[in-house]
Design an enzyme around this catalytic site. Sequence first.
Site, PDB file in Angstrom:
ATOM      1  N   ARG A 248       0.852  -1.178   0.000  1.00  0.00           N
ATOM      2  CA  ARG A 248       0.000   0.000   0.000  1.00  0.00           C
ATOM      3  C   ARG A 248       0.893   1.233   0.000  1.00  0.00           C
ATOM      4  O   ARG A 248       1.989   1.227   0.571  1.00  0.00           O
ATOM      5  CB  ARG A 248      -0.925   0.022   1.242  1.00  0.00           C
ATOM      6  CG  ARG A 248      -2.060  -0.991   1.206  1.00  0.00           C
ATOM      7  CD  ARG A 248      -3.081  -0.647   0.145  1.00  0.00           C
ATOM      8  NE  ARG A 248      -4.234  -1.543   0.133  1.00  0.00           N
ATOM      9  CZ  ARG A 248      -4.331  -2.644  -0.591  1.00  0.00           C
ATOM     10  NH1 ARG A 248      -3.314  -3.007  -1.354  1.00  0.00           N
ATOM     11  NH2 ARG A 248      -5.408  -3.380  -0.563  1.00  0.00           N
ATOM     12  N   GLU A 277      -4.275   8.044  -4.634  1.00  0.00           N
ATOM     13  CA  GLU A 277      -4.494   7.483  -5.971  1.00  0.00           C
ATOM     14  C   GLU A 277      -5.755   8.071  -6.585  1.00  0.00           C
ATOM     15  O   GLU A 277      -6.750   8.255  -5.888  1.00  0.00           O
ATOM     16  CB  GLU A 277      -4.595   5.960  -5.878  1.00  0.00           C
ATOM     17  CG  GLU A 277      -3.291   5.331  -5.385  1.00  0.00           C
ATOM     18  CD  GLU A 277      -3.359   3.818  -5.270  1.00  0.00           C
ATOM     19  OE1 GLU A 277      -4.450   3.226  -5.487  1.00  0.00           O
ATOM     20  OE2 GLU A 277      -2.331   3.197  -4.968  1.00  0.00           O
ATOM     21  N   HIS A 296      -1.814   0.756  -9.777  1.00  0.00           N
ATOM     22  CA  HIS A 296      -2.451  -0.157  -8.828  1.00  0.00           C
ATOM     23  C   HIS A 296      -3.116  -1.333  -9.563  1.00  0.00           C
ATOM     24  O   HIS A 296      -4.283  -1.661  -9.322  1.00  0.00           O
ATOM     25  CB  HIS A 296      -3.483   0.576  -7.962  1.00  0.00           C
ATOM     26  CG  HIS A 296      -3.718  -0.110  -6.645  1.00  0.00           C
ATOM     27  ND1 HIS A 296      -3.993   0.571  -5.493  1.00  0.00           N
ATOM     28  CD2 HIS A 296      -3.717  -1.425  -6.307  1.00  0.00           C
ATOM     29  CE1 HIS A 296      -4.169  -0.285  -4.489  1.00  0.00           C
ATOM     30  NE2 HIS A 296      -3.999  -1.506  -4.963  1.00  0.00           N
TER      31      HIS A 296
END
Length: 331
Positions: A248, A277, A296
């Site tokens: 993360r 993000e 991601h």
Amino acid sequence: MTDHSPITALIPPMDQIKICFAHGAYDMKPIFARQAPGIETLQVSTYDDLLKVIPDVDVLVTSMMWKNDLLPHAKRLKYLQSVSSGTNQYDKAGFAAQGIRLASGQGVNMNAVSEHAIGLMLSLTRRLATARDNQHKAFWRPEQRDPMLREDELPGKTMVIVGTGGIGDRIAKIAKAFDMKVIGVRRDPAKGRGHADEVHAFTDLKSLLPQADVLVLSCPLTEETANIIDAEALALLKSTALLINVARGGCVDEAALTKALAEGKIAGAGLDVFAAEPLAAESALWKMENVVVTPHTAGETRRYELNVLSLLEQNLERLWDGRSDLVNQIV
């Protein structure tokens, strides 16, 4: 799926249950319908639509579409199967108080994330990202006289993996196939070293960092791992070290990392996750030649829906059997 009668669990039987799939990208309803015909299902792709249907749903399959303000409306909800392995978005105390079972999606993207981590590493060591950039420029790079500008090899290098659960352990297994030494770091070393050569506690991490040629983060984001790679940790790495983050974004001090990369304090980074993000367009990370950015997508796989539905079916069977233990149980 096997019909269960009489029902002993708190969820309705097969002919009365209503299952909702709520995701903006994954199309799970038609796949589940083929595997379990006769069970009532619906699918939504927006939060507003989920809010409308949640009062009539017994089982919900979702991930980041979940907001905890849905809880007061989820009067019938008895079981939520998270599509993601992370469960930070769920109010676990609220779930428990309302009698809602929660299971994570841990393991559904184990192959994908571990392979992505290795891919990021190879993109840097074999300079594949640079080659792709050169391809778009129709530039044939000449042979490099400076050894430090050439592609690199992995045998004999040391990989330190922070988080050696399912994903981290598979990364270790693949790294060993490249003849690398692997040091695992996990919250509870007593759980074993898996495919790593040795395993240590999080408290030992900073003493291990000087050994790392490749540092891989594959840990969950917790109070213990938040900013676990900060300016002090980065300063302990070799100037030739690479950082790979498929955990993360919050596990890394992004400002400190950007500074270390810009100043050549570490050689490069392969990053799939970020503090915020999408990664802001003005972030310096986008244009750094020693950084590979992916949006991601480490967990993305063509098998994602099938893997999630396998978990769902296993847990439905357990609930219908009156069992209290779920696969990947959180609440």
